[in-house]
Design a protein around this motif. Structure first.
Motif, PDB file in Angstrom:
ATOM      1  N   ALA A  21       0.862  -1.246  -0.100  1.00 51.36           N
ATOM      2  CA  ALA A  21       0.038  -0.005  -0.068  1.00 51.36           C
ATOM      3  C   ALA A  21       1.047   1.079   0.064  1.00 51.36           C
ATOM      4  CB  ALA A  21      -0.837   0.157   1.395  1.00 51.36           C
ATOM      5  N   LYS A  22       0.411   2.351  -0.565  1.00 47.50           N
ATOM      6  CA  LYS A  22       1.342   3.649  -0.620  1.00 47.50           C
ATOM      7  C   LYS A  22       1.223   4.181   1.082  1.00 47.50           C
ATOM      8  CE  LYS A  22       0.971   4.814  -5.294  1.00 47.50           C
ATOM      9  NZ  LYS A  22      -0.142   4.069  -5.855  1.00 47.50           N
ATOM     10  N   GLY A  23       2.409   4.396   1.416  1.00 48.21           N
ATOM     11  CA  GLY A  23       2.654   4.317   2.766  1.00 48.21           C
ATOM     12  C   GLY A  23       2.065   5.640   3.432  1.00 48.21           C
ATOM     13  N   GLY A  24       1.049   5.617   3.878  1.00 44.64           N
ATOM     14  CA  GLY A  24       0.457   6.668   4.982  1.00 44.64           C
ATOM     15  C   GLY A  24       0.339   7.919   4.625  1.00 44.64           C
ATOM     16  N   ASP A  25       0.523   8.409   3.321  1.00 46.30           N
ATOM     17  CA  ASP A  25       0.297   9.683   2.927  1.00 46.30           C
ATOM     18  C   ASP A  25      -1.112  10.112   2.694  1.00 46.30           C
ATOM     19  OD1 ASP A  25       1.561   9.271  -0.222  1.00 46.30           O
ATOM     20  OD2 ASP A  25       0.236   8.314   0.709  1.00 46.30           O
ATOM     21  N   ALA A  26      -1.972   9.092   2.652  1.00 43.96           N
ATOM     22  CA  ALA A  26      -3.447   9.609   2.466  1.00 43.96           C
ATOM     23  C   ALA A  26      -4.059   8.926   3.452  1.00 43.96           C
ATOM     24  CB  ALA A  26      -3.908   9.025   1.242  1.00 43.96           C
ATOM     25  N   SER A  27      -4.695  10.014   4.412  1.00 42.95           N
ATOM     26  CA  SER A  27      -5.443   9.718   5.641  1.00 42.95           C
ATOM     27  C   SER A  27      -6.582   9.305   5.031  1.00 42.95           C
ATOM     28  CB  SER A  27      -5.448  10.876   6.730  1.00 42.95           C
ATOM     29  OG  SER A  27      -6.185  11.953   5.859  1.00 42.95           O
ATOM     30  N   PRO A  28      -7.097   7.993   5.712  1.00 42.56           N
ATOM     31  CA  PRO A  28      -8.263   7.314   5.197  1.00 42.56           C
ATOM     32  C   PRO A  28      -9.597   8.562   5.175  1.00 42.56           C
ATOM     33  CG  PRO A  28      -7.247   5.971   6.777  1.00 42.56           C
ATOM     34  CD  PRO A  28      -6.742   7.381   6.878  1.00 42.56           C
ATOM     35  N   ALA A  77     -20.750 -15.009  -0.075  1.00 43.53           N
ATOM     36  CA  ALA A  77     -21.496 -14.296   0.758  1.00 43.53           C
ATOM     37  C   ALA A  77     -20.786 -14.486   2.305  1.00 43.53           C
ATOM     38  CB  ALA A  77     -22.979 -14.394   0.819  1.00 43.53           C
ATOM     39  N   ALA A  78     -20.466 -15.652   2.390  1.00 39.92           N
ATOM     40  CA  ALA A  78     -19.850 -16.050   3.746  1.00 39.92           C
ATOM     41  C   ALA A  78     -18.590 -15.094   3.917  1.00 39.92           C
ATOM     42  CB  ALA A  78     -19.454 -17.328   3.839  1.00 39.92           C
ATOM     43  N   TYR A  79     -17.814 -14.948   2.769  1.00 39.29           N
ATOM     44  CA  TYR A  79     -16.525 -14.173   3.101  1.00 39.29           C
ATOM     45  C   TYR A  79     -16.784 -12.641   3.175  1.00 39.29           C
ATOM     46  CZ  TYR A  79     -15.059 -18.931   1.911  1.00 39.29           C
ATOM     47  OH  TYR A  79     -14.646 -20.237   1.791  1.00 39.29           O
ATOM     48  N   ALA A  80     -17.855 -12.359   2.496  1.00 42.26           N
ATOM     49  CA  ALA A  80     -18.198 -11.019   2.439  1.00 42.26           C
ATOM     50  C   ALA A  80     -18.781 -10.667   3.774  1.00 42.26           C
ATOM     51  CB  ALA A  80     -19.165 -10.591   1.349  1.00 42.26           C
ATOM     52  N   LYS A  81     -19.487 -11.667   4.407  1.00 43.24           N
ATOM     53  CA  LYS A  81     -19.961 -11.123   5.716  1.00 43.24           C
ATOM     54  C   LYS A  81     -18.936 -11.243   6.738  1.00 43.24           C
ATOM     55  CE  LYS A  81     -24.809 -12.726   4.752  1.00 43.24           C
ATOM     56  NZ  LYS A  81     -25.591 -14.260   4.737  1.00 43.24           N
ATOM     57  N   ALA A  82     -18.110 -11.828   6.349  1.00 42.54           N
ATOM     58  CA  ALA A  82     -16.629 -11.987   7.508  1.00 42.54           C
ATOM     59  C   ALA A  82     -16.006 -10.558   7.515  1.00 42.54           C
ATOM     60  CB  ALA A  82     -15.994 -13.010   7.295  1.00 42.54           C
ATOM     61  N   ILE A  83     -16.092  -9.636   6.677  1.00 37.63           N
ATOM     62  CA  ILE A  83     -15.588  -8.394   6.686  1.00 37.63           C
ATOM     63  C   ILE A  83     -15.991  -7.602   7.928  1.00 37.63           C
ATOM     64  CG2 ILE A  83     -15.036  -6.337   5.476  1.00 37.63           C
ATOM     65  CD1 ILE A  83     -15.252  -8.053   2.971  1.00 37.63           C
ATOM     66  N   THR A  84     -15.211  -7.193   8.881  1.00 38.75           N
ATOM     67  CA  THR A  84     -15.713  -6.577   9.850  1.00 38.75           C
ATOM     68  C   THR A  84     -15.995  -5.082   9.867  1.00 38.75           C
ATOM     69  OG1 THR A  84     -13.511  -6.032  10.857  1.00 38.75           O
ATOM     70  CG2 THR A  84     -14.492  -7.943  11.599  1.00 38.75           C
ATOM     71  N   ASP A  85     -17.329  -4.491  10.181  1.00 37.73           N
ATOM     72  CA  ASP A  85     -17.647  -3.296  10.146  1.00 37.73           C
ATOM     73  C   ASP A  85     -16.607  -2.220  10.417  1.00 37.73           C
ATOM     74  OD1 ASP A  85     -20.075  -3.897   8.884  1.00 37.73           O
ATOM     75  OD2 ASP A  85     -21.026  -3.836  10.977  1.00 37.73           O
ATOM     76  N   LYS A  86     -15.982  -2.219  11.380  1.00 38.25           N
ATOM     77  CA  LYS A  86     -15.098  -1.133  12.221  1.00 38.25           C
ATOM     78  C   LYS A  86     -13.665  -1.442  11.273  1.00 38.25           C
ATOM     79  CE  LYS A  86     -13.425  -4.251  15.618  1.00 38.25           C
ATOM     80  NZ  LYS A  86     -13.550  -5.004  16.820  1.00 38.25           N
ATOM     81  N   ASP A  87     -13.513  -2.195  10.490  1.00 42.69           N
ATOM     82  CA  ASP A  87     -12.026  -2.274   9.953  1.00 42.69           C
ATOM     83  C   ASP A  87     -11.833  -2.177   8.415  1.00 42.69           C
ATOM     84  OD1 ASP A  87     -10.692  -2.453  12.383  1.00 42.69           O
ATOM     85  OD2 ASP A  87     -10.938  -4.526  12.610  1.00 42.69           O
ATOM     86  N   VAL A  88     -12.798  -1.200   7.988  1.00 38.61           N
ATOM     87  CA  VAL A  88     -12.880  -1.042   6.496  1.00 38.61           C
ATOM     88  C   VAL A  88     -12.227   0.374   6.424  1.00 38.61           C
ATOM     89  CG1 VAL A  88     -14.151  -0.982   4.270  1.00 38.61           C
ATOM     90  CG2 VAL A  88     -14.342  -2.988   5.942  1.00 38.61           C
ATOM     91  N   LYS A  89     -11.292   0.604   5.516  1.00 38.14           N
ATOM     92  CA  LYS A  89     -10.927   1.979   5.506  1.00 38.14           C
ATOM     93  C   LYS A  89     -10.712   2.430   4.026  1.00 38.14           C
ATOM     94  CE  LYS A  89      -8.310   2.343  10.089  1.00 38.14           C
ATOM     95  NZ  LYS A  89      -6.978   2.431  10.532  1.00 38.14           N
ATOM     96  N   ASN A  90     -11.302   3.188   3.472  1.00 42.26           N
ATOM     97  CA  ASN A  90     -11.067   3.855   2.249  1.00 42.26           C
ATOM     98  C   ASN A  90      -9.779   4.764   2.242  1.00 42.26           C
ATOM     99  OD1 ASN A  90     -10.855   5.468   0.014  1.00 42.26           O
ATOM    100  ND2 ASN A  90     -13.191   5.507  -0.113  1.00 42.26           N
ATOM    101  N   VAL A  91      -8.814   4.035   1.576  1.00 43.53           N
ATOM    102  CA  VAL A  91      -7.265   4.690   1.600  1.00 43.53           C
ATOM    103  C   VAL A  91      -7.275   5.657   0.305  1.00 43.53           C
ATOM    104  CG1 VAL A  91      -4.988   4.082   1.299  1.00 43.53           C
ATOM    105  CG2 VAL A  91      -6.579   2.599   2.363  1.00 43.53           C
ATOM    106  N   GLY A  92      -8.119   5.797  -0.465  1.00 41.40           N
ATOM    107  CA  GLY A  92      -7.927   6.595  -1.760  1.00 41.40           C
ATOM    108  C   GLY A  92      -7.974   6.192  -2.933  1.00 41.40           C
ATOM    109  N   SER A  93      -7.815   7.032  -4.167  1.00 38.46           N
ATOM    110  CA  SER A  93      -7.921   6.272  -5.553  1.00 38.46           C
ATOM    111  C   SER A  93      -6.364   6.136  -5.759  1.00 38.46           C
ATOM    112  CB  SER A  93      -8.131   7.708  -6.370  1.00 38.46           C
ATOM    113  OG  SER A  93      -9.856   7.810  -5.875  1.00 38.46           O
ATOM    114  N   GLU A  94      -6.381   4.942  -6.603  1.00 36.08           N
ATOM    115  CA  GLU A  94      -5.067   4.552  -7.273  1.00 36.08           C
ATOM    116  C   GLU A  94      -5.323   4.085  -8.715  1.00 36.08           C
ATOM    117  OE1 GLU A  94      -2.888   1.927  -4.705  1.00 36.08           O
ATOM    118  OE2 GLU A  94      -3.420   3.164  -2.892  1.00 36.08           O
ATOM    119  N   LYS A  95      -4.112   4.004  -9.457  1.00 32.77           N
ATOM    120  CA  LYS A  95      -4.516   3.366 -10.798  1.00 32.77           C
ATOM    121  C   LYS A  95      -3.991   1.993 -10.546  1.00 32.77           C
ATOM    122  CE  LYS A  95      -4.716   6.453 -14.428  1.00 32.77           C
ATOM    123  NZ  LYS A  95      -6.089   6.704 -14.494  1.00 32.77           N
ATOM    124  N   ILE A  96      -4.857   1.066 -11.071  1.00 29.69           N
ATOM    125  CA  ILE A  96      -4.373  -0.512 -11.222  1.00 29.69           C
ATOM    126  C   ILE A  96      -4.159  -0.699 -12.628  1.00 29.69           C
ATOM    127  CG2 ILE A  96      -4.525  -2.886 -10.554  1.00 29.69           C
ATOM    128  CD1 ILE A  96      -3.500  -1.090  -8.173  1.00 29.69           C
TER     129      ILE A  96
END
Length: 292
Positions: free
Chosen positions: A37-44, A164-183
């Motif tokens: 990940a691009k290191g910490g320069d973009a705050s969520p 759906a099982a894996y999607a539901k296992a994503i915890t609400d509190k730990d999803v962070k939008n880091v920003g836009s990037e080109k892939i």
């Protein structure tokens, strides 16, 4: 000795299974996208905003279904495995049926090129110089049987119905939008995610080896599909069965980066002729028993 394997499928669970299943080590297929990940320069952008965080969680959870709706894609994987002071990298490319989980891949690992097909949860591999019973060019391993022995449900091995099982296992509190990037030239939104391992099928067993959470990163395109996914995991090997072995349990660190492109591409996955295939499922089962 574990056999080089890649558990087919595109889901988090397939990757988790490939790490936990003991005999699985080499896998791979490699994109040249940035694995860090691009290191910490973009705050969520979600900080301080529960509404934005909930929106991010919704988008990440929906991405598995939206990606599967594309039906197929070109896929590259880069995998790095480190254990006992050694590191193995593998790279590969191919195509995957996102609805069925079948795949056709070419993998390069430790200087060898492996031709691989995954069809209906059976893994076929062909490698130059590979020693097989009867000198047959292909080996096959029935992943359903290996998964059953490991106490895992079949659905963990890349079954699209279990997304759906894996999607539901994503915890609400730990999803962070880091920003836009080109892939690979495509505009994406980068999310850092934490997966609650206990909520996955077979999670109680997996939690003992992976710990309570699994760090993951996903990059979603404007249509909400996964363009890149990165998983960093540490697998604790089971305690040794040898009472004289007082060494601490070995750890396996695995970094996997998958990229998807060319959605809708044709996938022609056919099993090799039966007469050219040696069934190595028994050896894989034996190997995974010895490892845990």
């Amino acid at each position: 000795m574990g056999m080089p394997m890649r558990v087919k499928g595109t889901k988090t669970g397939a990757i988790v299974a490939s790490a936990v299943m003991g005999s699985v080590v080499l896998s791979g297929c490699g994109g040249d996208g940035e694995s860090e990940a691009k290191g910490g320069d973009a705050s969520p952008s979600t900080s301080g905003s529960d509404g934005a965080r909930e929106q991010s969680t919704t988008e990440v959870r929906a991405a598995y279904d939206k990606t599967a709706e594309a039906e197929s894609a070109r896929m590259t994987i880069q995998m790095k495995l480190s254990a006992a002071g050694k590191t193995i990298t593998s790279d590969g490319h191919g195509v995957v049926d996102l609805a069925e989980g079948d795949s056709v891949m070419t993998i390069t690992a430790q200087g060898k090129t492996i031709e691989q097909r995954g069809i209906d949860q059976v893994l076929y591999q062909k490698s130059p110089g590979q020693k097989t019973p009867g000198g047959k060019p292909w080996i096959k391993i029935d992943l359903k049987k290996v998964a059953a022995q490991q106490g895992m449900s079949n659905q963990q091995i890349g079954d699209p119905a279990q997304t759906a099982a894996y999607a539901k296992a994503i915890t609400d509190k730990d999803v962070k939008n880091v920003g836009s990037e080109k892939i690979d030239g495509v505009n994406t939104t980068h999310y850092k995610v934490s997966v609650d391992v206990s909520k996955l099928p077979g999670g109680d067993r997996m939690s003992k080896q992976l710990g309570p959470t699994l760090p993951m990163q996903v990059w979603l395109d404007d249509e909400g599909r996964i363009r890149q996914q990165q998983i960093d995991m540490t697998v604790k090997a089971p305690a040794s069965a040898n009472p004289d072995d007082s060494a601490s349990p070995e750890e396996l660190k695995m970094n996997t980066v998958m990229q998807f492109s060319d959605f809708g591409t044709e996938v022609d996955a056919e099993a090799p002729p039966a007469g050219q295939v040696a069934d190595m499922t028994g050896q894989a089962l034996q190997g995974s028993q010895q490892q845990g």
